[in-house]
Design a protein around this motif. Structure first.
Motif, short mmCIF file in Angstrom:
data_model
loop_
_atom_site.label_atom_id
_atom_site.label_comp_id
_atom_site.label_asym_id
_atom_site.label_seq_id
_atom_site.Cartn_x
_atom_site.Cartn_y
_atom_site.Cartn_z
N MET A 31 0.84 -1.20 0.00
CA MET A 31 0.00 0.00 0.00
C MET A 31 0.87 1.25 0.00
SD MET A 31 -3.07 -1.01 -0.26
CE MET A 31 -3.66 0.67 -0.33
N PRO A 36 -0.79 7.20 -2.06
CA PRO A 36 -2.01 7.66 -1.39
C PRO A 36 -3.32 7.40 -2.16
CG PRO A 36 -0.31 9.35 -1.35
CD PRO A 36 0.16 8.29 -2.28
N ALA A 39 -4.54 3.91 -1.39
CA ALA A 39 -4.93 3.83 0.01
C ALA A 39 -6.29 4.51 0.20
CB ALA A 39 -3.88 4.48 0.89
N GLN A 40 -6.45 5.67 -0.46
CA GLN A 40 -7.70 6.42 -0.38
C GLN A 40 -8.86 5.58 -0.91
OE1 GLN A 40 -7.79 9.82 0.63
NE2 GLN A 40 -10.02 9.57 0.63
N ARG A 41 -8.66 4.92 -2.04
CA ARG A 41 -9.73 4.11 -2.65
C ARG A 41 -10.16 2.99 -1.72
NH1 ARG A 41 -7.76 2.81 -8.01
NH2 ARG A 41 -7.67 0.68 -7.25
N LEU A 42 -9.15 2.29 -1.14
CA LEU A 42 -9.47 1.18 -0.24
C LEU A 42 -10.15 1.71 1.03
CD1 LEU A 42 -9.42 -1.74 0.59
CD2 LEU A 42 -7.01 -1.51 1.19
N ALA A 43 -9.66 2.84 1.56
CA ALA A 43 -10.24 3.42 2.77
C ALA A 43 -11.70 3.80 2.53
CB ALA A 43 -9.43 4.63 3.21
N ALA A 45 -13.75 2.53 0.26
CA ALA A 45 -14.55 1.31 0.08
C ALA A 45 -14.89 0.71 1.44
CB ALA A 45 -13.78 0.31 -0.79
N LEU A 46 -13.92 0.72 2.35
CA LEU A 46 -14.11 0.19 3.70
C LEU A 46 -15.21 0.95 4.44
CD1 LEU A 46 -10.57 -0.28 5.20
CD2 LEU A 46 -12.47 -1.82 5.55
N LEU A 47 -15.11 2.28 4.42
CA LEU A 47 -16.06 3.11 5.16
C LEU A 47 -17.46 2.99 4.55
CD1 LEU A 47 -13.81 6.22 5.78
CD2 LEU A 47 -14.46 4.43 7.40
N ALA A 48 -17.53 2.97 3.20
CA ALA A 48 -18.84 2.88 2.54
C ALA A 48 -19.51 1.55 2.87
CB ALA A 48 -18.67 3.03 1.03
N ALA A 49 -18.73 0.46 2.82
CA ALA A 49 -19.32 -0.86 3.09
C ALA A 49 -19.81 -0.94 4.52
CB ALA A 49 -18.29 -1.95 2.81
N SER B 5 -21.94 -1.80 -2.12
CA SER B 5 -20.76 -1.28 -1.43
C SER B 5 -19.90 -2.42 -0.89
CB SER B 5 -21.17 -0.34 -0.30
OG SER B 5 -22.01 -1.02 0.62
N LEU B 9 -15.98 -3.33 -1.92
CA LEU B 9 -14.92 -3.56 -0.93
C LEU B 9 -14.18 -4.87 -1.24
CD1 LEU B 9 -13.35 -2.98 1.65
CD2 LEU B 9 -15.23 -3.93 2.97
N GLU B 12 -11.79 -4.28 -4.09
CA GLU B 12 -10.60 -3.55 -3.67
C GLU B 12 -9.65 -4.46 -2.88
OE1 GLU B 12 -9.50 -0.61 -4.43
OE2 GLU B 12 -11.25 0.02 -5.59
N ALA B 43 -9.26 2.32 8.11
CA ALA B 43 -9.19 3.32 7.04
C ALA B 43 -8.21 4.42 7.42
CB ALA B 43 -10.57 3.90 6.77
N LEU B 46 -4.63 3.21 7.20
CA LEU B 46 -4.24 3.14 5.79
C LEU B 46 -3.81 4.50 5.27
CD1 LEU B 46 -6.95 1.00 4.03
CD2 LEU B 46 -4.52 0.90 3.53
N LEU B 47 -4.67 5.50 5.51
CA LEU B 47 -4.39 6.84 4.99
C LEU B 47 -3.16 7.45 5.64
CD1 LEU B 47 -8.07 8.16 4.78
CD2 LEU B 47 -6.59 7.38 2.92
N ALA B 50 0.00 5.74 4.23
CA ALA B 50 0.29 6.16 2.85
C ALA B 50 0.75 7.61 2.81
CB ALA B 50 -0.93 5.95 1.97
#
Lengths: 198, 198
Positions: A31, A36, A39-43, A45-49, B5, B9, B12, B43, B46-47, B50
């Motif tokens: 990562m 970044p 990392a942003q995309r995965l973060a 996706a995590l929060l949305a799910a 969503s 995830l 990703e 999340a 991760l951020l 990165a």
């Protein structure tokens, strides 16, 4: 020994199921190398799910709506309920597209060893769904493990007063399975359940 | 079949190294089950990782500062540079605490198959560090693979004009290794490199 934020990420990753310290290190370094945006995309996706996924109010399967796609679908057979342990089991059936009824997710199995009793499962809600005369059959599709079988036996007794048909998935040789690789208990159950072809 | 969503995830997650579709599903369902706080924590980790992790300007190891903890440490032996492939190799040495010199991370190995030539590695920066007479020895600690050996050979020629001592890690039987499990090439190299005890 790694920078603090990287060590923290490895810690968090190694809490995930199936991720040991070595995999956590590999993923964290990956990562950081990717930068970044990834990392942003995965973060996100995590929060949305985590924010959008809830339980269907009827069957307790995962859904972004109050009522999941299966329960809301008038084209499905509302007279049959297939009782499963976890949301992933719903997916296993849906992949096959051979079942057209509804589901009910228990949220686990009765397991005294793990401190899970009947009161932790969605049993009252299942009994509620059997009121009225829409439902004609309940298929007990818990796993073929000791806990799964015990839960099915418990459920069969619990549901019996509702006067619906109760069934259990067939046990036998998997399709494409080499007999040589099938364990003896399964083989003996397959023998017991043999059917006439002529 | 899963809520949108959640599927996103899983997509990703399955891009991460060592994570297949099944592991991605397992981790995604675990995160949803654990709820938003856990997702938020991961999340953020991760951020932060990165955003805060960069390369040390001297040795290209990972650091949150311009200069990493090793390069900035006046107590380390600045006359020896250990050349490694990736930041994880620095950690492997640091865990052992037996090396007190500095590092230089190449960022890979020369590998024509993967389209990686010498110009993609931090070689110019290594040569710059050999100017002046601070550095007396360079240890070529690339892997004992075909690419690692080829990179070491290339580096040895490249560095030779700087007039420093150049060494390579010993090849032999791992400590605690059962001879029965050691491959024949390693065994033959261990024989070649045998040392007198009396």
């Amino acid at each position: 020994m790694y920078p603090a934020s990287l060590s923290k990420l490895m810690d968090e990753l190694s809490r995930l199921p199936g991720i040991g310290p070595k995999s956590a290190q590999r993923i964290a370094l990956f990562m950081v190398k990717r930068g970044p945006q990834d990392a942003q995309r995965l973060a996100e996706a995590l929060l949305a799910a985590a924010a959008n996924t809830k339980r269907c109010r009827e069957c307790f399967s995962l859904s972004e709506e109050d009522l999941c796609g299966v329960c809301a679908n008038a084209g499905r057979d509302h007279s049959v309920i297939c009782v499963v342990e976890e949301p992933r089991d719903v997916l296993a059936f849906e992949r096959g597209m051979s079942f057209r009824g509804l589901y009910h997710v228990l949220g686990g199995v009765i397991s005294p060893m793990d401190g899970i009793g009947p009161e932790q499962l969605h049993l009252g809600e299942l009994l509620n769904r059997l009121r009225g005369d829409t439902v004609k059959e309940v298929i007990l599709a818990t796993s073929s493990t000791i806990e799964g079988e015990a839960t099915a036996t418990y459920l069969a007794k619990l549901i019996a007063p509702a006067g619906v048909n109760i069934s259990r998935l067939a046990t036998g040789v998997p399709v494409g399975g080499d007999l040589d690789y099938v364990d003896e208990v399964t083989l003996s159950r397959a023998l017991d359940g043999r059917y006439r072809v002529t």
